[in-house]
Design a protein around this motif. Structure first.
Motif, PDB file in Angstrom:
ATOM      1  N   VAL A   1      -2.730  -1.050 -13.470  1.00 38.41           N
ATOM      2  CA  VAL A   1      -1.631  -1.405 -12.637  1.00 38.41           C
ATOM      3  C   VAL A   1      -2.067  -1.273 -11.236  1.00 38.41           C
ATOM      4  CG1 VAL A   1       0.401   0.003 -11.560  1.00 38.41           C
ATOM      5  CG2 VAL A   1       0.000  -0.078 -14.099  1.00 38.41           C
ATOM      6  N   PHE A   2      -3.107  -0.263 -10.650  1.00 36.56           N
ATOM      7  CA  PHE A   2      -3.421  -0.574  -9.339  1.00 36.56           C
ATOM      8  C   PHE A   2      -4.548  -1.830  -9.147  1.00 36.56           C
ATOM      9  CE2 PHE A   2      -2.083   3.869  -9.561  1.00 36.56           C
ATOM     10  CZ  PHE A   2      -1.308   3.903  -8.458  1.00 36.56           C
ATOM     11  N   GLY A   3      -5.270  -1.904 -10.130  1.00 37.90           N
ATOM     12  CA  GLY A   3      -6.392  -3.141  -9.897  1.00 37.90           C
ATOM     13  C   GLY A   3      -5.364  -4.495  -9.906  1.00 37.90           C
ATOM     14  N   LEU A   4      -4.196  -4.658 -10.651  1.00 36.39           N
ATOM     15  CA  LEU A   4      -3.439  -5.926 -10.414  1.00 36.39           C
ATOM     16  C   LEU A   4      -2.854  -5.896  -9.066  1.00 36.39           C
ATOM     17  CD1 LEU A   4      -1.800  -6.275 -13.804  1.00 36.39           C
ATOM     18  CD2 LEU A   4      -3.624  -7.996 -12.785  1.00 36.39           C
TER      19      LEU A   4
ATOM     20  N   GLU B   1       0.729  -1.326   0.025  1.00 39.01           N
ATOM     21  CA  GLU B   1      -0.111   0.025  -0.094  1.00 39.01           C
ATOM     22  C   GLU B   1       1.030   1.391  -0.121  1.00 39.01           C
ATOM     23  OE1 GLU B   1      -3.619   0.397   2.094  1.00 39.01           O
ATOM     24  OE2 GLU B   1      -3.641  -1.408   2.912  1.00 39.01           O
ATOM     25  N   ALA B   2       1.861   1.145   0.762  1.00 35.59           N
ATOM     26  CA  ALA B   2       3.090   2.401   0.644  1.00 35.59           C
ATOM     27  C   ALA B   2       3.330   2.604  -0.699  1.00 35.59           C
ATOM     28  CB  ALA B   2       4.030   2.223   1.669  1.00 35.59           C
ATOM     29  N   ILE B   3       3.724   1.607  -1.282  1.00 33.30           N
ATOM     30  CA  ILE B   3       4.314   1.845  -2.749  1.00 33.30           C
ATOM     31  C   ILE B   3       3.110   2.323  -3.655  1.00 33.30           C
ATOM     32  CG2 ILE B   3       5.318   0.510  -4.637  1.00 33.30           C
ATOM     33  CD1 ILE B   3       6.663  -1.139  -2.602  1.00 33.30           C
ATOM     34  N   MET B   4       2.100   1.675  -3.433  1.00 36.79           N
ATOM     35  CA  MET B   4       0.754   2.192  -4.260  1.00 36.79           C
ATOM     36  C   MET B   4       0.763   3.671  -4.235  1.00 36.79           C
ATOM     37  SD  MET B   4      -1.714  -0.982  -3.808  1.00 36.79           S
ATOM     38  CE  MET B   4      -3.101   0.019  -4.705  1.00 36.79           C
ATOM     39  N   ILE B   5       0.693   4.137  -2.980  1.00 41.56           N
ATOM     40  CA  ILE B   5       0.401   5.558  -2.504  1.00 41.56           C
ATOM     41  C   ILE B   5       1.306   6.535  -3.226  1.00 41.56           C
ATOM     42  CG2 ILE B   5      -0.153   6.936  -0.596  1.00 41.56           C
ATOM     43  CD1 ILE B   5      -1.456   4.884   0.762  1.00 41.56           C
ATOM     44  N   GLY B   6       2.645   6.037  -2.834  1.00 41.22           N
ATOM     45  CA  GLY B   6       3.787   6.799  -3.358  1.00 41.22           C
ATOM     46  C   GLY B   6       3.810   6.716  -4.835  1.00 41.22           C
ATOM     47  N   LEU B   7       3.761   5.811  -5.547  1.00 38.21           N
ATOM     48  CA  LEU B   7       3.611   6.118  -6.975  1.00 38.21           C
ATOM     49  C   LEU B   7       2.233   6.893  -7.502  1.00 38.21           C
ATOM     50  CD1 LEU B   7       4.136   5.169  -9.853  1.00 38.21           C
ATOM     51  CD2 LEU B   7       2.963   3.117  -9.577  1.00 38.21           C
ATOM     52  N   LEU B   8       1.159   6.627  -6.727  1.00 36.24           N
ATOM     53  CA  LEU B   8      -0.043   7.632  -7.315  1.00 36.24           C
ATOM     54  C   LEU B   8       0.515   9.063  -7.036  1.00 36.24           C
ATOM     55  CD1 LEU B   8      -2.954   8.070  -8.168  1.00 36.24           C
ATOM     56  CD2 LEU B   8      -3.593   7.252  -6.183  1.00 36.24           C
TER      57      LEU B   8
ATOM     58  N   VAL C   1     -13.123  -0.953  -4.525  1.00 32.80           N
ATOM     59  CA  VAL C   1     -13.643  -1.130  -5.704  1.00 32.80           C
ATOM     60  C   VAL C   1     -15.261  -0.483  -5.797  1.00 32.80           C
ATOM     61  CG1 VAL C   1     -14.709  -2.803  -7.211  1.00 32.80           C
ATOM     62  CG2 VAL C   1     -12.374  -3.630  -6.392  1.00 32.80           C
ATOM     63  N   ILE C   2     -16.031  -0.376  -4.788  1.00 26.42           N
ATOM     64  CA  ILE C   2     -17.175   0.190  -4.864  1.00 26.42           C
ATOM     65  C   ILE C   2     -16.925   1.612  -4.747  1.00 26.42           C
ATOM     66  CG2 ILE C   2     -19.167   0.616  -3.246  1.00 26.42           C
ATOM     67  CD1 ILE C   2     -19.014  -2.478  -2.370  1.00 26.42           C
ATOM     68  N   SER C   3     -16.086   1.996  -4.125  1.00 23.71           N
ATOM     69  CA  SER C   3     -15.866   3.508  -3.945  1.00 23.71           C
ATOM     70  C   SER C   3     -15.406   3.950  -5.299  1.00 23.71           C
ATOM     71  CB  SER C   3     -14.712   3.890  -3.055  1.00 23.71           C
ATOM     72  OG  SER C   3     -14.979   3.490  -1.661  1.00 23.71           O
TER      73      SER C   3
ATOM     74  N   LEU D   1     -10.343   4.583  -5.794  1.00 21.42           N
ATOM     75  CA  LEU D   1      -9.676   3.150  -5.556  1.00 21.42           C
ATOM     76  C   LEU D   1      -8.616   3.190  -4.387  1.00 21.42           C
ATOM     77  CD1 LEU D   1      -9.712   0.206  -6.781  1.00 21.42           C
ATOM     78  CD2 LEU D   1      -7.715   1.062  -8.124  1.00 21.42           C
ATOM     79  N   VAL D   2      -7.772   3.908  -4.751  1.00 26.86           N
ATOM     80  CA  VAL D   2      -6.569   4.046  -3.646  1.00 26.86           C
ATOM     81  C   VAL D   2      -6.986   4.552  -2.473  1.00 26.86           C
ATOM     82  CG1 VAL D   2      -4.345   4.789  -3.198  1.00 26.86           C
ATOM     83  CG2 VAL D   2      -5.048   4.108  -5.703  1.00 26.86           C
ATOM     84  N   CYS D   3      -7.788   5.660  -2.272  1.00 30.69           N
ATOM     85  CA  CYS D   3      -8.300   6.038  -0.766  1.00 30.69           C
ATOM     86  C   CYS D   3      -9.225   5.093  -0.381  1.00 30.69           C
ATOM     87  CB  CYS D   3      -8.794   7.349  -1.183  1.00 30.69           C
ATOM     88  SG  CYS D   3      -7.757   8.934  -1.999  1.00 30.69           S
ATOM     89  N   GLY D   4      -9.735   4.458  -1.229  1.00 30.80           N
ATOM     90  CA  GLY D   4     -11.103   3.495  -0.659  1.00 30.80           C
ATOM     91  C   GLY D   4     -10.193   2.406   0.005  1.00 30.80           C
ATOM     92  N   LEU D   5      -8.948   1.858  -0.037  1.00 29.15           N
ATOM     93  CA  LEU D   5      -8.338   1.131   0.745  1.00 29.15           C
ATOM     94  C   LEU D   5      -8.218   1.494   2.090  1.00 29.15           C
ATOM     95  CD1 LEU D   5      -5.262   0.015  -1.644  1.00 29.15           C
ATOM     96  CD2 LEU D   5      -7.255  -1.207  -1.271  1.00 29.15           C
ATOM     97  N   GLN D   6      -8.265   2.941   2.422  1.00 27.85           N
ATOM     98  CA  GLN D   6      -8.371   3.286   3.930  1.00 27.85           C
ATOM     99  C   GLN D   6      -9.801   3.245   4.579  1.00 27.85           C
ATOM    100  OE1 GLN D   6      -6.350   6.853   4.423  1.00 27.85           O
ATOM    101  NE2 GLN D   6      -7.429   7.615   6.088  1.00 27.85           N
ATOM    102  N   SER D   7     -10.634   3.714   3.512  1.00 32.90           N
ATOM    103  CA  SER D   7     -12.057   3.503   3.894  1.00 32.90           C
ATOM    104  C   SER D   7     -12.904   4.019   3.007  1.00 32.90           C
ATOM    105  CB  SER D   7     -12.424   4.206   5.292  1.00 32.90           C
ATOM    106  OG  SER D   7     -12.536   5.422   5.237  1.00 32.90           O
ATOM    107  N   GLY D   8     -14.098   3.775   2.791  1.00 36.79           N
ATOM    108  CA  GLY D   8     -15.163   4.365   1.897  1.00 36.79           C
ATOM    109  C   GLY D   8     -15.333   5.641   2.143  1.00 36.79           C
TER     110      GLY D   8
END
Length: 226
Positions: free
Chosen positions: A101-104, A66-73, A124-126, A157-164
């Motif tokens: 990329v983020f989906g995978l 998640e840290a790498i995903m957020i840093g890349l985004l 995904v719902i978000s 999608l990325v923010c939603g990993l934290q919460s809706g």
């Protein structure tokens, strides 16, 4: 970009002489010149790198994936904000590849246990909900571009990993609030047809959530839900 040279068979004292070579930006990629110049490209690259590293560091407690995903985004968002600010466009060649990329990455995180199934489903719902809402706004009001719609899905999608709730804040509420701070004065000044880049406000709203994960959301919950 397109490189034009003197056709074959034409006398050319120097095969690649400066006068025989012309570099023309592709019509399909008019955003390239916006970041290719030294005065824009170098500061943008430095800001993107710094923001990306900050995103990784701030979110290191959420696990390396998640840290790498957020840093890349975060790094890509800085580049997109600059492009949109300069040419009022969020280019598909940058935005659309982020979906697979983020989906995978999310799928891999679920399979390895780095991301919980609940967090992935919320993300995904978000994403889907944000795309629908922004598409409706763009279609019926014309107040948003469809580039904004596409970017909004990734932010959610990325923010939603934290919460809706974080997804709603980062992809919808904060961008609308920040953009409104600029749009309302323009309306009062009678500049109803004035175009302004909404992408930077989307970027700012998302970065507030991604770089201050334990600050903005708790404050907003305390202010609005108690």
């Amino acid at each position: 970009m397109t490189i034009q040279i003197t056709p074959a068979g034409t006398p050319m004292p120097d095969a690649l002489a400066a006068e025989d070579v012309e570099i023309i930006p592709d019509i399909d990629e008019p955003w390239l010149p916006a970041i290719m110049s030294v005065e824009t490209g170098m500061p943008t690259a430095a800001a993107a790198l710094g923001t990306g590293m900050l995103g990784v560091w701030v979110n290191s407690g959420r696990g390396p994936l998640e840290a790498i995903m957020i840093g890349l985004l975060a790094a890509v968002l800085v580049i997109l904000a600059v492009i949109d600010w300069k040419i009022l466009r969020l280019p598909d060649p940058i935005v659309l590849p982020m979906y697979p990329v983020f989906g995978l990455a999310v799928t891999g995180g679920v399979l390895t246990g780095a991301i919980t199934g609940t967090a992935a489903l919320t993300a995904v719902i978000s994403m889907a909900g944000t795309v629908v809402i922004l598409w409706l706004v763009a279609f019926f009001t014309g107040g948003l571009g469809f580039g904004d719609v596409k970017l909004g899905g990734i932010l959610a999608l990325v923010c939603g990993l934290q919460s809706g709730y974080a997804a709603a804040l980062g992809a919808l509420i904060l961008p609308m609030v920040l953009g409104g701070v600029v749009a309302l004065p323009l309306l009062f000044l009678g500049r109803r047809k004035h175009e302004f880049a909404f992408g930077p406000y989307m970027v700012a709203g998302a970065l507030l959530i991604l770089l201050l994960p334990d600050v903005i959301e708790p404050i907003s919950r305390g202010a609005w839900m108690h």
